[in-house]
Design a protein around this motif. Structure first.
Motif, PDB file in Angstrom:
ATOM      1  N   ILE A 289      15.658  39.905  18.996  1.00 40.88           N
ATOM      2  CA  ILE A 289      15.437  39.932  17.553  1.00 40.88           C
ATOM      3  C   ILE A 289      16.791  40.077  16.886  1.00 40.88           C
ATOM      4  O   ILE A 289      17.529  41.024  17.179  1.00 40.88           O
ATOM      5  N   ASP A 290      17.107  39.133  15.991  1.00 44.84           N
ATOM      6  CA  ASP A 290      18.417  39.172  15.345  1.00 44.84           C
ATOM      7  C   ASP A 290      18.342  39.405  13.837  1.00 44.84           C
ATOM      8  O   ASP A 290      19.303  39.169  13.127  1.00 44.84           O
ATOM      9  N   THR A 291      17.200  39.878  13.349  1.00 47.31           N
ATOM     10  CA  THR A 291      17.065  40.203  11.929  1.00 47.31           C
ATOM     11  C   THR A 291      16.116  41.374  11.743  1.00 47.31           C
ATOM     12  O   THR A 291      15.151  41.520  12.482  1.00 47.31           O
ATOM     13  N   ASP A 292      16.423  42.195  10.729  1.00 51.48           N
ATOM     14  CA  ASP A 292      15.513  43.273  10.335  1.00 51.48           C
ATOM     15  C   ASP A 292      14.864  42.954   8.999  1.00 51.48           C
ATOM     16  O   ASP A 292      14.184  43.785   8.413  1.00 51.48           O
ATOM     17  N   GLU A 293      15.094  41.766   8.491  1.00 51.71           N
ATOM     18  CA  GLU A 293      14.636  41.372   7.159  1.00 51.71           C
ATOM     19  C   GLU A 293      13.259  40.715   7.153  1.00 51.71           C
ATOM     20  O   GLU A 293      12.812  40.268   6.103  1.00 51.71           O
ATOM     21  N   TYR A 294      12.625  40.619   8.317  1.00 47.95           N
ATOM     22  CA  TYR A 294      11.313  39.994   8.421  1.00 47.95           C
ATOM     23  C   TYR A 294      10.385  40.864   9.242  1.00 47.95           C
ATOM     24  O   TYR A 294      10.816  41.589  10.127  1.00 47.95           O
TER      25      TYR A 294
ATOM     26  N   ASN B 179      22.044  46.953  13.231  1.00 46.88           N
ATOM     27  CA  ASN B 179      21.497  48.288  12.967  1.00 46.88           C
ATOM     28  C   ASN B 179      20.791  48.870  14.181  1.00 46.88           C
ATOM     29  O   ASN B 179      20.116  48.138  14.908  1.00 46.88           O
ATOM     30  N   PRO B 180      20.868  50.187  14.359  1.00 50.12           N
ATOM     31  CA  PRO B 180      19.992  50.813  15.359  1.00 50.12           C
ATOM     32  C   PRO B 180      18.563  50.821  14.822  1.00 50.12           C
ATOM     33  O   PRO B 180      18.351  50.897  13.615  1.00 50.12           O
TER      34      PRO B 180
ATOM     35  N   GLY C 209      11.687  58.217  17.275  1.00 51.46           N
ATOM     36  CA  GLY C 209      12.493  59.299  17.833  1.00 51.46           C
ATOM     37  C   GLY C 209      12.463  60.573  17.004  1.00 51.46           C
ATOM     38  O   GLY C 209      13.281  61.457  17.220  1.00 51.46           O
ATOM     39  N   GLY C 210      11.553  60.675  16.034  1.00 55.60           N
ATOM     40  CA  GLY C 210      11.435  61.902  15.258  1.00 55.60           C
ATOM     41  C   GLY C 210      12.318  61.955  14.013  1.00 55.60           C
ATOM     42  O   GLY C 210      12.513  63.008  13.450  1.00 55.60           O
ATOM     43  N   GLY C 211      12.856  60.835  13.577  1.00 61.31           N
ATOM     44  CA  GLY C 211      13.673  60.814  12.355  1.00 61.31           C
ATOM     45  C   GLY C 211      15.008  61.497  12.550  1.00 61.31           C
ATOM     46  O   GLY C 211      15.793  61.128  13.414  1.00 61.31           O
ATOM     47  N   HIS C 212      15.260  62.546  11.752  1.00 58.89           N
ATOM     48  CA  HIS C 212      16.537  63.262  11.839  1.00 58.89           C
ATOM     49  C   HIS C 212      16.705  63.951  13.194  1.00 58.89           C
ATOM     50  O   HIS C 212      17.816  64.252  13.603  1.00 58.89           O
ATOM     51  N   GLU C 213      15.587  64.206  13.867  1.00 54.17           N
ATOM     52  CA  GLU C 213      15.636  64.817  15.200  1.00 54.17           C
ATOM     53  C   GLU C 213      16.358  63.901  16.191  1.00 54.17           C
ATOM     54  O   GLU C 213      16.988  64.349  17.132  1.00 54.17           O
ATOM     55  N   ASN C 214      16.224  62.582  15.987  1.00 50.26           N
ATOM     56  CA  ASN C 214      16.873  61.550  16.783  1.00 50.26           C
ATOM     57  C   ASN C 214      16.619  61.696  18.281  1.00 50.26           C
ATOM     58  O   ASN C 214      17.531  61.778  19.077  1.00 50.26           O
ATOM     59  N   ASN C 215      15.346  61.689  18.644  1.00 47.84           N
ATOM     60  CA  ASN C 215      14.942  61.711  20.045  1.00 47.84           C
ATOM     61  C   ASN C 215      14.597  60.277  20.465  1.00 47.84           C
ATOM     62  O   ASN C 215      13.485  59.986  20.862  1.00 47.84           O
TER      63      ASN C 215
ATOM     64  N   VAL D  54      15.221  51.055  10.187  1.00 47.03           N
ATOM     65  CA  VAL D  54      16.675  51.143  10.324  1.00 47.03           C
ATOM     66  C   VAL D  54      17.166  52.354   9.526  1.00 47.03           C
ATOM     67  O   VAL D  54      16.398  52.955   8.776  1.00 47.03           O
ATOM     68  N   PRO D  55      18.431  52.765   9.679  1.00 49.06           N
ATOM     69  CA  PRO D  55      18.919  53.979   9.013  1.00 49.06           C
ATOM     70  C   PRO D  55      18.661  54.034   7.508  1.00 49.06           C
ATOM     71  O   PRO D  55      18.346  55.100   6.979  1.00 49.06           O
ATOM     72  N   GLU D  56      18.728  52.912   6.805  1.00 52.31           N
ATOM     73  CA  GLU D  56      18.486  52.947   5.355  1.00 52.31           C
ATOM     74  C   GLU D  56      17.045  53.329   5.016  1.00 52.31           C
ATOM     75  O   GLU D  56      16.746  53.723   3.900  1.00 52.31           O
ATOM     76  N   ASP D  57      16.127  53.223   5.988  1.00 53.20           N
ATOM     77  CA  ASP D  57      14.723  53.598   5.778  1.00 53.20           C
ATOM     78  C   ASP D  57      14.467  55.087   6.004  1.00 53.20           C
ATOM     79  O   ASP D  57      13.363  55.564   5.761  1.00 53.20           O
ATOM     80  N   LEU D  58      15.460  55.822   6.478  1.00 55.31           N
ATOM     81  CA  LEU D  58      15.261  57.220   6.872  1.00 55.31           C
ATOM     82  C   LEU D  58      14.642  58.098   5.772  1.00 55.31           C
ATOM     83  O   LEU D  58      13.786  58.926   6.081  1.00 55.31           O
ATOM     84  N   PRO D  59      14.984  57.929   4.479  1.00 53.74           N
ATOM     85  CA  PRO D  59      14.325  58.751   3.464  1.00 53.74           C
ATOM     86  C   PRO D  59      12.805  58.573   3.425  1.00 53.74           C
ATOM     87  O   PRO D  59      12.088  59.471   3.014  1.00 53.74           O
ATOM     88  N   GLU D  60      12.314  57.428   3.864  1.00 52.64           N
ATOM     89  CA  GLU D  60      10.869  57.156   3.871  1.00 52.64           C
ATOM     90  C   GLU D  60      10.234  57.414   5.237  1.00 52.64           C
ATOM     91  O   GLU D  60       9.075  57.066   5.454  1.00 52.64           O
ATOM     92  N   PHE D  61      10.973  58.027   6.141  1.00 53.87           N
ATOM     93  CA  PHE D  61      10.526  58.186   7.527  1.00 53.87           C
ATOM     94  C   PHE D  61       9.132  58.806   7.617  1.00 53.87           C
ATOM     95  O   PHE D  61       8.230  58.235   8.238  1.00 53.87           O
TER      96      PHE D  61
END
Length: 183
Positions: free
Chosen positions: A25-30, A56-57, A102-108, A138-145
């Protein structure tokens, strides 16, 4: 150099009821909609691996199963549903969504660029086809985790890209015994 237009492919062992799906997968936009034709409906073990070719991770992965596809339950829990990459797995029957995270900020757990994600699931299909929509957090989505993980609504508004997966039928392994050659 990045790959482009990398499609998924599948191999099926009909006797053992195993479906192996690989790709990149080479895009996160779809939101990627995957279709895999099967020889028959029923219970299948699905093994999927996709390589992250984005920049992005992936902090979480959602797989929304199509109509007529479900996760068999045993004693109130999914029979087989796991990922080697993430510490947590959630099945939301109401939206027919599977979320690996992975648990969001926990990053598991996460899938970094260049790494593959590996998932295993036992599924039940009412028709001879697997249909599943895939979205990545992706990381920019973290506030909505929390909202995304609780409700299973990863990027539903994103444009859809449908991939019809070519299938190869696997042959049964041959057992070779040296003594058979000696006469």
């Amino acid at each position: 150099m990045r790959a482009t237009d990398v499609h998924m492919s599948a191999a099926i062992d009909e006797e053992r009821r195993i479906v192996l799906v690989t790709g990149s997968i080479d895009t996160d936009e779809y939101q990627i909609i995957m279709r895999v034709p099967l020889p028959s409906a029923g219970e299948w073990t699905l093994i999927k691996a996709e390589t992250n070719l984005t920049d992005n991770p992936w902090l979480a992965w959602q797989m929304k199963l199509g109509e007529g596809i479900s996760i068999p339950m045993k004693d109130g829990k999914p029979e087989l549903l796991t990922s080697r990459n993430y510490g947590y797995t959630r099945y939301i029957p109401e939206s027919n969504s599977v979320i690996f995270h992975g648990g969001g900020h926990e990053n598991n757990g996460e899938v970094r660029p260049g790494e593959p994600i590996l998932k295993f699931a036992k599924i039940e299909t009412e028709m001879p086809e697997i249909i599943a929509a895939h979205s990545r957090m992706v990381p920019e989505d973290l506030p909505e985790f929390d909202n995304m993980i609780q409700n299973g609504n990863f990027k539903d508004s994103y444009p859809k890209m449908e991939v019809i997966t070519p299938v190869t039928e696997l042959s049964l392994p041959e057992v070779f015994v040296k003594e058979q050659l000696v006469k």
